[in-house]
Every structure is written in structure tokens, then in C-alpha cells.
Motif scaffolding. Sequence first.
Motif, PDB file in Angstrom:
ATOM      1  N   ILE A   1      15.657  31.474  -2.707  1.00 55.37           N
ATOM      2  CA  ILE A   1      15.371  31.650  -1.279  1.00 55.37           C
ATOM      3  C   ILE A   1      16.665  31.737  -0.482  1.00 55.37           C
ATOM      4  O   ILE A   1      16.665  31.608   0.739  1.00 55.37           O
ATOM      5  N   GLY A   2      17.781  31.956  -1.193  1.00 54.22           N
ATOM      6  CA  GLY A   2      19.088  31.973  -0.536  1.00 54.22           C
ATOM      7  C   GLY A   2      19.237  33.062   0.503  1.00 54.22           C
ATOM      8  O   GLY A   2      20.007  32.920   1.454  1.00 54.22           O
ATOM      9  N   ASN A   3      18.512  34.174   0.351  1.00 58.36           N
ATOM     10  CA  ASN A   3      18.618  35.286   1.303  1.00 58.36           C
ATOM     11  C   ASN A   3      17.544  35.252   2.381  1.00 58.36           C
ATOM     12  O   ASN A   3      17.400  36.214   3.134  1.00 58.36           O
ATOM     13  N   SER A   4      16.788  34.166   2.438  1.00 60.88           N
ATOM     14  CA  SER A   4      15.753  34.056   3.461  1.00 60.88           C
ATOM     15  C   SER A   4      16.372  34.054   4.853  1.00 60.88           C
ATOM     16  O   SER A   4      17.505  33.607   5.057  1.00 60.88           O
ATOM     17  N   ARG A   5      15.607  34.531   5.815  1.00 60.19           N
ATOM     18  CA  ARG A   5      16.068  34.557   7.210  1.00 60.19           C
ATOM     19  C   ARG A   5      15.717  33.270   7.967  1.00 60.19           C
ATOM     20  O   ARG A   5      15.908  33.196   9.172  1.00 60.19           O
ATOM     21  N   ILE A   6      15.213  32.251   7.273  1.00 59.39           N
ATOM     22  CA  ILE A   6      14.817  31.029   7.982  1.00 59.39           C
ATOM     23  C   ILE A   6      16.005  30.351   8.656  1.00 59.39           C
ATOM     24  O   ILE A   6      17.110  30.311   8.115  1.00 59.39           O
ATOM     25  N   MET A   7      15.766  29.840   9.857  1.00 60.29           N
ATOM     26  CA  MET A   7      16.723  28.967  10.524  1.00 60.29           C
ATOM     27  C   MET A   7      16.656  27.574   9.895  1.00 60.29           C
ATOM     28  O   MET A   7      17.652  26.865   9.833  1.00 60.29           O
ATOM     29  N   GLY A   8      15.463  27.195   9.449  1.00 59.86           N
ATOM     30  CA  GLY A   8      15.286  25.879   8.857  1.00 59.86           C
ATOM     31  C   GLY A   8      13.818  25.541   8.726  1.00 59.86           C
ATOM     32  O   GLY A   8      12.935  26.372   8.994  1.00 59.86           O
ATOM     33  N   ILE A   9      13.556  24.295   8.325  1.00 60.72           N
ATOM     34  CA  ILE A   9      12.197  23.817   8.082  1.00 60.72           C
ATOM     35  C   ILE A   9      11.873  22.694   9.055  1.00 60.72           C
ATOM     36  O   ILE A   9      12.638  21.744   9.202  1.00 60.72           O
ATOM     37  N   LEU A  10      10.725  22.813   9.706  1.00 55.60           N
ATOM     38  CA  LEU A  10      10.255  21.800  10.645  1.00 55.60           C
ATOM     39  C   LEU A  10       9.042  21.103  10.031  1.00 55.60           C
ATOM     40  O   LEU A  10       8.015  21.738   9.771  1.00 55.60           O
ATOM     41  N   PHE A  11       9.181  19.801   9.785  1.00 57.79           N
ATOM     42  CA  PHE A  11       8.088  19.019   9.232  1.00 57.79           C
ATOM     43  C   PHE A  11       7.338  18.336  10.372  1.00 57.79           C
ATOM     44  O   PHE A  11       7.919  17.570  11.146  1.00 57.79           O
ATOM     45  N   ALA A  12       6.056  18.635  10.482  1.00 56.29           N
ATOM     46  CA  ALA A  12       5.188  18.014  11.484  1.00 56.29           C
ATOM     47  C   ALA A  12       4.024  17.352  10.761  1.00 56.29           C
ATOM     48  O   ALA A  12       3.884  17.477   9.550  1.00 56.29           O
ATOM     49  N   ARG A  13       3.217  16.622  11.478  1.00 55.63           N
ATOM     50  CA  ARG A  13       2.050  15.990  10.853  1.00 55.63           C
ATOM     51  C   ARG A  13       1.045  17.060  10.440  1.00 55.63           C
ATOM     52  O   ARG A  13       0.694  17.933  11.227  1.00 55.63           O
ATOM     53  N   ASP A  14       0.598  16.985   9.194  1.00 56.43           N
ATOM     54  CA  ASP A  14      -0.437  17.874   8.664  1.00 56.43           C
ATOM     55  C   ASP A  14      -0.010  19.329   8.537  1.00 56.43           C
ATOM     56  O   ASP A  14      -0.852  20.200   8.303  1.00 56.43           O
ATOM     57  N   CYS A  15       1.283  19.614   8.701  1.00 56.82           N
ATOM     58  CA  CYS A  15       1.707  21.011   8.694  1.00 56.82           C
ATOM     59  C   CYS A  15       3.212  21.107   8.464  1.00 56.82           C
ATOM     60  O   CYS A  15       3.968  20.215   8.854  1.00 56.82           O
ATOM     61  N   ILE A  16       3.635  22.194   7.810  1.00 61.62           N
ATOM     62  CA  ILE A  16       5.057  22.473   7.617  1.00 61.62           C
ATOM     63  C   ILE A  16       5.339  23.848   8.208  1.00 61.62           C
ATOM     64  O   ILE A  16       4.610  24.813   7.951  1.00 61.62           O
TER      65      ILE A  16
END
Length: 376
Positions: free
Chosen positions: A162-177
Motif C-alpha cells: 500500500i506504499g503508493n496509496s494516496r491516503i493522508m492517513g487512517i482515522l479510527f472512530a467508534r464502530d468504523c475506520i
Amino acid sequence: MSDPSTAAYRLLTLIALSGECSPDVIPRLGIGPSYGEKLLTRLKEDNLIKTHYKDRLRGLRLTCDGKRMLLSENPERFSFYLNGSSDTNHPRSDYPRRLRLQQSSIVYAMLLNSGVRLFRDQKPLLFQEEYQCRHGEPIHMELPVFYHSREVKELGTETVKIGNSRIMGILFARDCIYALFYTGDAPMKWEYRTELRVKTFLSYHASRGFLSKGHASPCYQPDTPVKAVLIGSGMDTPLKLMESTGGFQKSCFYLDNSFDYFHYIPDDAAGETMLRLLCSPALQKALRDLLLSDLQAPCPDYGLEHDAVSDGLPVLLAFDFDMLRLSRFHTALSFHGLTGSLICFDFQKPVLQQYFGEAVAIDTIDLEKFEGRFLH
């Protein structure tokens, strides 16, 4: 300067975390234009920041003195960003990299204003190897919490795919990612297989990896949804995203099935309210229950996805602006020759009216009243 509550410290923090901060972030910190100019002048006179201008892009960077000051006061928070040869410690000069750093600063400001934990001294270093080898008590996470894409890569070889993914990052919330992306004012570069691997990676760890029961607290269930959130400039951008076909060789964003949800939020104060809403299942349920209280139950005979019925019309709750769901509703209405109804926030109405045309009637939620009732 060491007081974290001051505007100066908050600005220095955002510059440190992003490497190069967009000047557009300053109003997000509650700093007016007049004081903002004085603040920048003072920080430059104290040799803590400098302006970098190239290719018509102006940004704020820390000086060596500014880095030393932050590192001496809170090494646990800043050493990851201000040591080594990373882009945040030694920002490059090419335009695309600088633009991405400045976009990160905008996203960071939104997250902080939305009550999301961001600093490394306030969250478990979830993706570090020693955390994966822990035994005994589960890792405790104060949700919602955000991890930048470079923090995710601390996991090592597992993240190569996933090194070339365009994600800024991961946000962990309750019941959802949430996988967070920044698209600006046009469809961003997009590689379907890579982004699909991001969802697969997160789904795996939610079901039996380091986010699952026995490893993290609170833990995620195997069926935890992994959703994409696209942050962009204003409310003209989502129309371009929903109508995009991917461009040449499908190299730009289009609504595919790499994720099951594609929420859009603008990079402004309304977007910060949207972030708070998306991070709170209880808040979403309260709003849904209120909106549905005067409507009839969905009708299976319509043969399309909807949340309720009003005056014989299928109603879709659109306040979370899931572009994939909106696209399906648009297609289904056209296919069945039906008209429908949408309920959304007032700032979302113009673009939805443009997208659906005469196919829907739109009722709106006053954003200011919603904030007054649910967030204060």
C-alpha cells in the motif's frame, strides 16, 4: 512560547507536523487577519519560522532554532517529525511534494478542531513493531484517533503493497475506520488496486490483527466497515468527483468499489462539523432518528435503496454525503423513471440539486441550528 494553548504554539505545531504549512491554515486556528500578520512577523523576528516561496506556492517552514525549541520542550511529540531525512524535517522543493505537505497541514487543522487525537504523545504508537509483539493487556485507544500515512508505514514490510496509496492517513472512530484522502479541487490520482489493498489491510487487522479483540481496546469487529473520506476544496468539487470517469487509463479518481463508502467533506468549518458527525455513531443515530420521525417506513416495492417514504416519494438521507450511495440513488431513479427526495445540510444542497436536477426535491438541515442543538 511553551504554552500549548497559545496561537503561536499551535501554529508552530502544525508546521512541525506537516513540514510546510499552508498560510490558509492560520484562520483555522482562530487567528484573525490583523493578529495573524503580527504573529508571523514576531515568529520570523524570533527566527522560529521562515517563508518558502517557489512556483507561486507560498508556505511556512520551521527554522533550525524553531525545531530545536520544539524538540527541547516535547521530544516525544516532535522527534518523529523533526529528526532524520523525512519530508517533514527536510522538505523537498518540488511542487507536488510541497503541495502534499501543505494539504496535510489543512487536514491536521481540521482534525484538531474536530477533537481528533493526533499527537504521538497522546496516542499509542499502534503501528510500531514493539506494539505488535505485546502480550497481556490490550492496547488502549482514545477514539477518535488519527495516524498519518508515514506512521502506518512504521509497520514495515506489511505495508509495502500500500506504499503508493494516496491516503493522508487512517482515522479510527467508534464502530468504523476511515481512510482519509485529500483531493483538492479536482479528481486526484487514483489506483484502484492499491486503494483496494488499503481496505483489505484494515479489514484484516479489524477481524484478526492488532485492531481485533484481545489486541486493542476498544476493539473492532470482523464486519467493521472501512470507509473512504475525501476532503476537498469547497462544494463544487464533489460534482466533479461523482461525474468523473477516471480520465486517461483510469488514472484519476472515479467512484469504483475499492471502498463501500466514499464520503465527501469540504476543507472548511462545515467540514469540521462533518468530521465530528462521522466520528460519532451516537450523533448520527440521533440525527437519523429525528429526521425519520415524521416519515413512513421504506417501501420494498420501489426496487431501490432508500431510507423512508414521504408523500409517496422515496427519501434518501444524504447528510453524510456518501457519493457512492448518492450515485446509486441517482441511477436507480433514472432507471425506474421515478422522482425522489433528499435530506441534507443546507451547504450541500446546491451541488446535489445540480447533480440530480429535477429528479429530486431537497429538504435541508440548517447547519448552524444542528451545531447549536447537538454540538454545544
